[in-house]
Design a protein around this motif. Structure first.
Motif, PDB file in Angstrom:
ATOM      1  N   ARG A  13       0.832  -1.205   0.000  1.00  0.00           N
ATOM      2  CA  ARG A  13       0.000   0.000   0.000  1.00  0.00           C
ATOM      3  C   ARG A  13       0.867   1.256   0.000  1.00  0.00           C
ATOM      4  NH1 ARG A  13      -3.648   0.135   5.079  1.00  0.00           N
ATOM      5  NH2 ARG A  13      -1.723   0.847   6.068  1.00  0.00           N
ATOM      6  N   THR A  14       1.905   1.256   0.828  1.00  0.00           N
ATOM      7  CA  THR A  14       2.822   2.395   0.866  1.00  0.00           C
ATOM      8  C   THR A  14       3.488   2.600  -0.476  1.00  0.00           C
ATOM      9  OG1 THR A  14       3.233   2.098   3.229  1.00  0.00           O
ATOM     10  CG2 THR A  14       4.880   3.326   1.984  1.00  0.00           C
ATOM     11  N   SER A  15       3.954   1.519  -1.086  1.00  0.00           N
ATOM     12  CA  SER A  15       4.613   1.614  -2.391  1.00  0.00           C
ATOM     13  C   SER A  15       3.669   2.174  -3.445  1.00  0.00           C
ATOM     14  CB  SER A  15       5.123   0.233  -2.810  1.00  0.00           C
ATOM     15  OG  SER A  15       5.745   0.290  -4.074  1.00  0.00           O
ATOM     16  N   ALA A  16       2.406   1.745  -3.413  1.00  0.00           N
ATOM     17  CA  ALA A  16       1.435   2.256  -4.376  1.00  0.00           C
ATOM     18  C   ALA A  16       1.188   3.746  -4.164  1.00  0.00           C
ATOM     19  CB  ALA A  16       0.123   1.484  -4.252  1.00  0.00           C
ATOM     20  N   ALA A  17       1.127   4.189  -2.898  1.00  0.00           N
ATOM     21  CA  ALA A  17       0.929   5.605  -2.614  1.00  0.00           C
ATOM     22  C   ALA A  17       2.120   6.430  -3.097  1.00  0.00           C
ATOM     23  CB  ALA A  17       0.712   5.817  -1.117  1.00  0.00           C
ATOM     24  N   VAL A  18       3.332   5.922  -2.864  1.00  0.00           N
ATOM     25  CA  VAL A  18       4.536   6.624  -3.326  1.00  0.00           C
ATOM     26  C   VAL A  18       4.537   6.715  -4.845  1.00  0.00           C
ATOM     27  CG1 VAL A  18       7.050   6.512  -3.471  1.00  0.00           C
ATOM     28  CG2 VAL A  18       5.903   6.035  -1.293  1.00  0.00           C
ATOM     29  N   ASP A  19       4.227   5.622  -5.520  1.00  0.00           N
ATOM     30  CA  ASP A  19       4.195   5.643  -6.993  1.00  0.00           C
ATOM     31  C   ASP A  19       3.182   6.663  -7.507  1.00  0.00           C
ATOM     32  OD1 ASP A  19       6.118   3.669  -7.054  1.00  0.00           O
ATOM     33  OD2 ASP A  19       4.712   2.039  -7.499  1.00  0.00           O
ATOM     34  N   ALA A  20       2.024   6.727  -6.846  1.00  0.00           N
ATOM     35  CA  ALA A  20       1.008   7.693  -7.264  1.00  0.00           C
ATOM     36  C   ALA A  20       1.501   9.120  -7.068  1.00  0.00           C
ATOM     37  CB  ALA A  20      -0.281   7.465  -6.481  1.00  0.00           C
ATOM     38  N   ALA A  21       2.165   9.383  -5.940  1.00  0.00           N
ATOM     39  CA  ALA A  21       2.673  10.731  -5.672  1.00  0.00           C
ATOM     40  C   ALA A  21       3.776  11.110  -6.661  1.00  0.00           C
ATOM     41  CB  ALA A  21       3.195  10.819  -4.250  1.00  0.00           C
ATOM     42  N   VAL A  22       4.652  10.190  -6.956  1.00  0.00           N
ATOM     43  CA  VAL A  22       5.727  10.460  -7.917  1.00  0.00           C
ATOM     44  C   VAL A  22       5.140  10.764  -9.289  1.00  0.00           C
ATOM     45  CG1 VAL A  22       7.661   9.432  -9.165  1.00  0.00           C
ATOM     46  CG2 VAL A  22       7.492   9.144  -6.685  1.00  0.00           C
ATOM     47  N   GLY A  23       4.181   9.933  -9.709  1.00  0.00           N
ATOM     48  CA  GLY A  23       3.565  10.167 -11.015  1.00  0.00           C
ATOM     49  C   GLY A  23       2.843  11.493 -11.078  1.00  0.00           C
ATOM     50  N   ALA A  24       2.097  11.819 -10.016  1.00  0.00           N
ATOM     51  CA  ALA A  24       1.374  13.089  -9.986  1.00  0.00           C
ATOM     52  C   ALA A  24       2.340  14.265  -9.963  1.00  0.00           C
ATOM     53  CB  ALA A  24       0.451  13.130  -8.765  1.00  0.00           C
ATOM     54  N   GLY A  25       3.398  14.152  -9.168  1.00  0.00           N
ATOM     55  CA  GLY A  25       4.385  15.226  -9.096  1.00  0.00           C
ATOM     56  C   GLY A  25       5.033  15.492 -10.456  1.00  0.00           C
ATOM     57  N   ARG A  26       5.401  14.447 -11.136  1.00  0.00           N
ATOM     58  CA  ARG A  26       6.018  14.619 -12.450  1.00  0.00           C
ATOM     59  C   ARG A  26       5.050  15.242 -13.449  1.00  0.00           C
ATOM     60  NH1 ARG A  26       9.091   8.726 -12.411  1.00  0.00           N
ATOM     61  NH2 ARG A  26      10.983   9.433 -11.285  1.00  0.00           N
ATOM     62  N   GLU A  27       3.782  14.840 -13.383  1.00  0.00           N
ATOM     63  CA  GLU A  27       2.787  15.448 -14.274  1.00  0.00           C
ATOM     64  C   GLU A  27       2.621  16.938 -13.998  1.00  0.00           C
ATOM     65  OE1 GLU A  27      -0.931  13.452 -14.207  1.00  0.00           O
ATOM     66  OE2 GLU A  27      -0.233  11.770 -15.437  1.00  0.00           O
ATOM     67  N   LEU A  28       2.876  17.341 -12.752  1.00  0.00           N
ATOM     68  CA  LEU A  28       2.782  18.756 -12.392  1.00  0.00           C
ATOM     69  C   LEU A  28       4.064  19.524 -12.687  1.00  0.00           C
ATOM     70  CD1 LEU A  28       0.884  18.340  -9.006  1.00  0.00           C
ATOM     71  CD2 LEU A  28      -0.031  19.331 -11.112  1.00  0.00           C
ATOM     72  N   PRO A  99      -0.272  23.717  -8.273  1.00  0.00           N
ATOM     73  CA  PRO A  99      -1.576  24.298  -7.947  1.00  0.00           C
ATOM     74  C   PRO A  99      -2.017  23.898  -6.536  1.00  0.00           C
ATOM     75  CG  PRO A  99      -1.599  23.424 -10.176  1.00  0.00           C
ATOM     76  CD  PRO A  99      -0.302  22.978  -9.560  1.00  0.00           C
ATOM     77  N   ARG A 100      -2.639  24.834  -5.845  1.00  0.00           N
ATOM     78  CA  ARG A 100      -3.048  24.585  -4.454  1.00  0.00           C
ATOM     79  C   ARG A 100      -4.415  23.913  -4.413  1.00  0.00           C
ATOM     80  NH1 ARG A 100      -0.275  29.437  -4.753  1.00  0.00           N
ATOM     81  NH2 ARG A 100       1.462  29.691  -3.276  1.00  0.00           N
ATOM     82  N   GLU A 101      -4.421  22.657  -4.838  1.00  0.00           N
ATOM     83  CA  GLU A 101      -5.642  21.867  -4.855  1.00  0.00           C
ATOM     84  C   GLU A 101      -5.283  20.393  -4.749  1.00  0.00           C
ATOM     85  OE1 GLU A 101      -7.202  23.166  -8.560  1.00  0.00           O
ATOM     86  OE2 GLU A 101      -6.021  21.743  -9.744  1.00  0.00           O
ATOM     87  N   PRO A 102      -6.196  19.572  -4.258  1.00  0.00           N
ATOM     88  CA  PRO A 102      -5.908  18.141  -4.169  1.00  0.00           C
ATOM     89  C   PRO A 102      -5.722  17.544  -5.557  1.00  0.00           C
ATOM     90  CG  PRO A 102      -7.851  18.735  -2.869  1.00  0.00           C
ATOM     91  CD  PRO A 102      -7.521  19.912  -3.729  1.00  0.00           C
ATOM     92  N   VAL A 103      -4.894  16.526  -5.611  1.00  0.00           N
ATOM     93  CA  VAL A 103      -4.631  15.813  -6.858  1.00  0.00           C
ATOM     94  C   VAL A 103      -4.999  14.345  -6.642  1.00  0.00           C
ATOM     95  CG1 VAL A 103      -2.858  15.066  -8.488  1.00  0.00           C
ATOM     96  CG2 VAL A 103      -2.801  17.384  -7.550  1.00  0.00           C
ATOM     97  N   GLN A 104      -5.724  13.794  -7.596  1.00  0.00           N
ATOM     98  CA  GLN A 104      -6.142  12.402  -7.488  1.00  0.00           C
ATOM     99  C   GLN A 104      -5.475  11.558  -8.566  1.00  0.00           C
ATOM    100  OE1 GLN A 104     -10.430  12.645  -7.480  1.00  0.00           O
ATOM    101  NE2 GLN A 104     -10.486  13.503  -5.423  1.00  0.00           N
ATOM    102  N   ARG A 105      -4.950  10.417  -8.128  1.00  0.00           N
ATOM    103  CA  ARG A 105      -4.268   9.520  -9.050  1.00  0.00           C
ATOM    104  C   ARG A 105      -4.263   8.115  -8.460  1.00  0.00           C
ATOM    105  NH1 ARG A 105      -0.127  10.174 -13.182  1.00  0.00           N
ATOM    106  NH2 ARG A 105       1.132   8.261 -13.352  1.00  0.00           N
ATOM    107  N   ASP A 106      -4.579   7.150  -9.282  1.00  0.00           N
ATOM    108  CA  ASP A 106      -4.506   5.732  -8.920  1.00  0.00           C
ATOM    109  C   ASP A 106      -5.298   5.406  -7.652  1.00  0.00           C
ATOM    110  OD1 ASP A 106      -2.806   5.543 -11.101  1.00  0.00           O
ATOM    111  OD2 ASP A 106      -0.990   5.616  -9.877  1.00  0.00           O
TER     112      ASP A 106
END
Length: 316
Positions: A13-28, A99-106
């Motif tokens: 679960r932790t690994s999936a959350a990290v992957d989602a954050a990394v992907g979202a960060g790169r998209e931003l 952007p100062r808003e929540p980001v949703q991914r995976d």
């Protein structure tokens, strides 16, 4: 019932959350090559290095916490902390790099914050922190945004959890559960209705408050202390922020309140919020299968709750 997550499941679960954050960060547009988990319990907090940005991803949640409800709560936190920072309050504000808003991914909903270096040699001074909370309350009084009444109490979560616990004798015994359900029957109307609360506690002003034990959520940065973790920001009595902390820290808060020209804590309201806080702890037993280590934190609270008078003497 053996549905407790194993360390292996939690690591996934932790690994999936990290992957989602990394992907979202790169998209931003962030450069992320060395993501590092800084902390995890109910959320995974990950530094998206080398960018000076931290993502916080809630991972231990009640079934009713869908992406929409998470995002609404997260947006309130982002709005309040940004406003406080603009007023000069020492607070961890949203990262200016995204952007100062929540980001949703995976399947995750996350927020982004600046990386602040922690002073790891500093021991928390809860007495000073509690006095400082009065300064925070003074600053928050003028917040112009709309906040829900006592949403930090999470009444839906309590109600649903007490129903779930009927089938979880491995988490709480039937006598304790009956006690909790009868207390909640008395207190729930005052949590769900501002009008009912104000009728029960006339003259108690309501204002924007932190919502989640701010004396324990002051971050010791190398450049100074910062108020942090406003995930449960809400409208309510200031007593909510001092729930279950005891007379010494209550007295420390009152010193800060006098210094700010504010009222001292009200004993009747403290009794109310202390009991509601304990019922939230009982409800949180339903999260133990997602986070087995949580039981060691909840057990002392449950033991203390058993010694308290019924609904702090309220008769409804």
């Amino acid at each position: 019932m053996n549905d407790f997550l194993t360390p292996r499941h939690i690591a996934r679960r932790t690994s999936a959350a990290v992957d989602a954050a990394v992907g979202a960060g790169r998209e931003l547009g962030l450069t992320v090559t060395d993501a590092t988990v800084l902390y995890e319990l109910f959320s995974v907090v990950v530094h998206l290095a080398p960018s000076p940005v931290v993502a916080r991803i809630p991972t231990v949640l009640p079934p009713s916490a869908d992406l929409g409800s998470q995002a609404r709560r997260q947006q309130a936190e982002l709005d309040v902390t940004r406003w406080l920072a603009d007023q000069g309050t020492p607070v961890i504000a949203p990262s200016p790099l995204v952007p100062r808003e929540p980001v949703q991914r995976d399947g995750f909903s996350m927020t982004f914050w600046p990386f602040v270096e922690e002073d790891r040699d500093k021991e928390p001074d809860y007495m000073a922190n509690s006095e400082s909370v009065a300064d925070l309350h003074a600053a928050m009084r003028a917040y112009p945004g709309r906040l829900s009444f006592l949403s930090a109490a999470e009444p839906r979560f309590i109600t649903e959890s007490l129903a779930v616990l009927e089938e979880r004798a491995d988490l709480i015994g039937p006598a304790d559960l009956d006690h909790a359900r009868r207390e909640w029957q008395v207190l729930e109307p005052l949590v769900r209705s501002r009008t009912a609360f104000e009728a029960a506690f006339p003259g108690i002003d309501l204002q924007p408050i932190h919502g989640d034990s701010p004396p324990a959520n002051i971050f010791s940065g190398v450049e100074g202390d910062l108020y942090a973790d406003f995930e449960l920001v809400t409208l309510g009595p200031v007593e909510w922020d001092l729930a279950a902390l005891g007379p010494d820290l209550e007295s420390a808060y009152n010193r800060g309140a006098r210094r700010n020209g504010m009222r001292p804590l009200n004993e009747d309201v403290l009794g109310f919020v202390n009991t509601v806080g304990m019922l939230r702890a009982i409800a949180s037993l339903t999260l133990v299968p997602q986070l087995p280590q949580l039981m060691e934190y909840l057990k002392p609270a449950v033991d203390q709750w058993r010694t308290m008078s019924f609904a702090d003497g309220m008769t409804g």
